[in-house]
Design an enzyme around this catalytic site. Structure first.
Site, short mmCIF file in Angstrom:
data_model
loop_
_atom_site.label_atom_id
_atom_site.label_comp_id
_atom_site.label_asym_id
_atom_site.label_seq_id
_atom_site.Cartn_x
_atom_site.Cartn_y
_atom_site.Cartn_z
N SER A 1 0.82 2.79 -1.14
CA SER A 1 0.50 1.56 -0.44
C SER A 1 -0.08 1.87 0.94
O SER A 1 -1.12 2.51 1.04
CB SER A 1 1.75 0.68 -0.36
OG SER A 1 1.42 -0.62 0.00
N HIS B 1 -2.91 -2.03 -4.36
CA HIS B 1 -2.47 -3.29 -5.00
C HIS B 1 -3.73 -4.03 -5.49
O HIS B 1 -3.88 -5.24 -5.29
CB HIS B 1 -1.72 -4.19 -4.01
CG HIS B 1 -0.57 -3.52 -3.32
ND1 HIS B 1 0.63 -3.28 -3.96
CD2 HIS B 1 -0.43 -3.06 -2.05
CE1 HIS B 1 1.47 -2.68 -3.09
NE2 HIS B 1 0.84 -2.54 -1.94
N GLU C 1 -1.47 -1.10 -8.74
CA GLU C 1 -0.07 -0.71 -8.58
C GLU C 1 0.34 0.23 -9.72
O GLU C 1 -0.24 0.22 -10.79
CB GLU C 1 0.82 -1.96 -8.56
CG GLU C 1 0.54 -2.80 -7.31
CD GLU C 1 1.43 -4.03 -7.17
OE1 GLU C 1 2.24 -4.30 -8.08
OE2 GLU C 1 1.31 -4.72 -6.15
#
Lengths: 264, 264
Positions: free
Chosen positions: B120, B163, B190
């Site tokens: 992330s 994402h 993800e």
């Protein structure tokens, strides 16, 4: 005129104004077949199109195939300058009017140089094979990418998706294109329309149209792997086209924007 | 190892297992600089990596530049086999450790053949210029596409977004690429990771990596039009790569999947 949904109904109403302007003194038929609230949709669009100067409005609502075959129900379509499909569920349109007398009347409007317009579900139905549903929040898997169905077939070799940026639908449009790159993927944002005249598509409105061209693609794995595997496709050509941009649907290439073309 | 966020921590843990396997008996440093809950993140990853067989784990948490310059705080990085950045806010990583002693130690790990991994926000910081934020629910406008900032510069000529399918981020990644097609856009889903070794990127995990290559693009209008106009860019090349697919970052072309390459 293929509209990505949620077209501006309050501000400068660029897209709906374009429809009203082209209709002029001709008849504009509002088809509310896709919605659960046909009277509400008719009331709303009647008000908007009246304010935009349309003088000759008619409402056609078809709830089943019997009505679609009944000569009197779809009579207002005969000789209309434009037919406008409101949003809702695309299967309500295709299952009720596909192959019926009402459908043949719509084809005649197009053949006579008239306009067929639609927003949201009313846009999705334009293509030969239409997107019905598909997950857009996930990585596309080979097996669950998209549910498709036969559309009205007004646009050959195209598959349309709408609410495109707003709902992050790239994955499902690629999923559709990967299954047969013969079709060109057209992803239309909200308050954005594809004005298609002959082979030329012009972008109208505040958003963008995403053109997904898989014809040069290689190694798509839709037919090779198990349903739970991730879709892979290489060498897809992508165009992001804002208002005024034009694209040649037949030759599959962007065209100069209108101002440049006129200057040349 | 650049992870798109939300990697599997319960099931077969393909991505984290790959990190643990490559670390072997070497030291794995968990860097929790990006998160507001460093102790929670450390506890969670310590447990996971221990179960996956890592024997030599260390925690480095840096909250300001003074700590990042202090020799003892980042000492565990020296001689580590891998540094793993957890998620959070990418600016916490870059503003606190960019250009400091801790940063130089991380570079030495890479130079010595070690691994730098991140998930992330910890993935976004890898590139020379990183995405910080950007609207993804709307059509990209020229003026508000993306906020960018200098990243850690571990990956040249790349901009990473994470994402990716889950948050519909194509628009903002294209917005970043359109500003300078020198950079290749890498959108990572993800539970999906880009394993980068030399010029070769291999996709690991259950989702896909979207490669957005604007080098052949034409008519991007980012520098020409007003900030509230819609972004347009033509002829972008897009690859959707599922697990096992490989891509040559230097030559900008897909490579045969590993099985095929070994068979050849």
């Amino acid at each position: 005129v293929v509209i990505g949904g949620a077209e501006d109904k309050i501000g400068d109403q660029e897209i709906l104004r374009l429809v009203a302007d082209r209709v002029g003194r001709g008849r504009l038929v509002v088809m509310t077949c896709a919605t659960e609230d046909p009277q509400g949709a008719w009331k709303r669009y009647r008000e908007i199109f009246t304010k935009l100067g349309a003088k000759n409005l008619a409402h056609v609502d078809i709830r089943d195939r019997t009505a679609a075959e009944a000569a009197e129900v779809s009579e207002p379509i005969d000789g209309a300058k434009a037919v406008f499909f409101t949003g809702g569920d695309q299967l309500r349109i295709t299952s009720h009017i596909g192959g019926t007398a009402a459908y043949r009347r719509i084809l005649k409007v197009l053949e006579g140089g008239g306009i067929v317009a639609g927003t949201s579900a009313g846009a999705a139905v334009m293509s030969g094979t239409m997107l019905v549903e598909g997950r857009s929040e996930n990585t596309p898997k080979v097996g669950d990418i998209v549910r498709m169905a036969p559309g009205l077939g007004l646009l050959a070799n195209i598959v349309v998706d709408m609410h495109f940026s707003e709902r992050g639908r790239l994955g499902r449009l690629i999923g559709a294109v990967a299954q047969n790159p013969r079709v060109l993927g057209i992803g239309i944002d909200e308050d954005t329309a594809a004005l298609i005249e002959g082979d030329v598509m012009t972008v109208v409105g505040s958003g963008a149209i995403y053109v997904v061209d898989g014809r040069q693609s290689a190694h798509a794995n839709v037919a090779e792997v198990a349903a739970d595997e991730t879709l892979s496709i290489e060498n897809v050509t992508l165009h992001v086209l804002g208002g005024g941009r034009r694209y040649d649907l037949e030759r599959r290439r962007p065209l100069p924007p209108v101002e440049q073309a006129q200057a040349a």
